[in-house]
Write an enzyme that holds these catalytic residues in place. Sequence first.
Site: not given
Length: 239
Positions: A163, A166
């Site tokens: 991600c 993230c």
Amino acid sequence: MKKNKTIKNSITMLILFLSIIGFAQNEKSNTVSLEVFYTKIQSQKNPQVIDARGPEEFALNHIIGSINFNSQSADYNKQIAKLDQSKPVFIYSIGAGRSVQLEKELLKIGFSEAYTLEGGIANWIGGGKPFFANSKSKLTLAEYKKIISENNDVLVDIGSKYCGACKKVKPVLETIKAQYGDNLKIVEIDLEDNPQVIADLKTVKVFPTLILYKKGKIVFKKDGLGDLKNDVDVALASK
């Protein structure tokens, strides 16, 4: 004469405005909520579900019954040929990028319906829907609850190594660690190692998800990074 010109200009502007609205609507993605996505899948005898992530991600975890490819796949045309264009297609990824791109491609080449799952695989697993994982979670829900109960202040970071958003959390966490040290317990939970605990928490809808606990109670839950450092500072200062 002036009046006619004004009317003509107004009509031209109206047509231009409607064209822009129409274009925006055509560009709008068919991104739907988890419940809508799940209900539509359940209504199909043999649902066409596509995981638009990379093959490494798919191998680790995925929606049961899904196939894996995206618009960049080498076998893209071969995978498309296997699908029934007259039936709905359900697409998900880690976020919205690859799934929305594939959704638009399929609609463009003649598929009748294509839907993208809001929040992607995070929303599906976090919402407690059935999934495949190639290994058990390293962290159990009982262990998670024990960490929360044994520490006054706990910051939980839930995400995935695949991600992009993230990855932006990590340097912020390092800054927070340096500032608070042992006074703040930081727990990092990733999808690749801990899918089941994410499912058991029943609170994750998107990656990253940040949760701050004080004495076992949730002080805040953030979907996405936002101003994490400031939010932690404010919350911990309010003791």
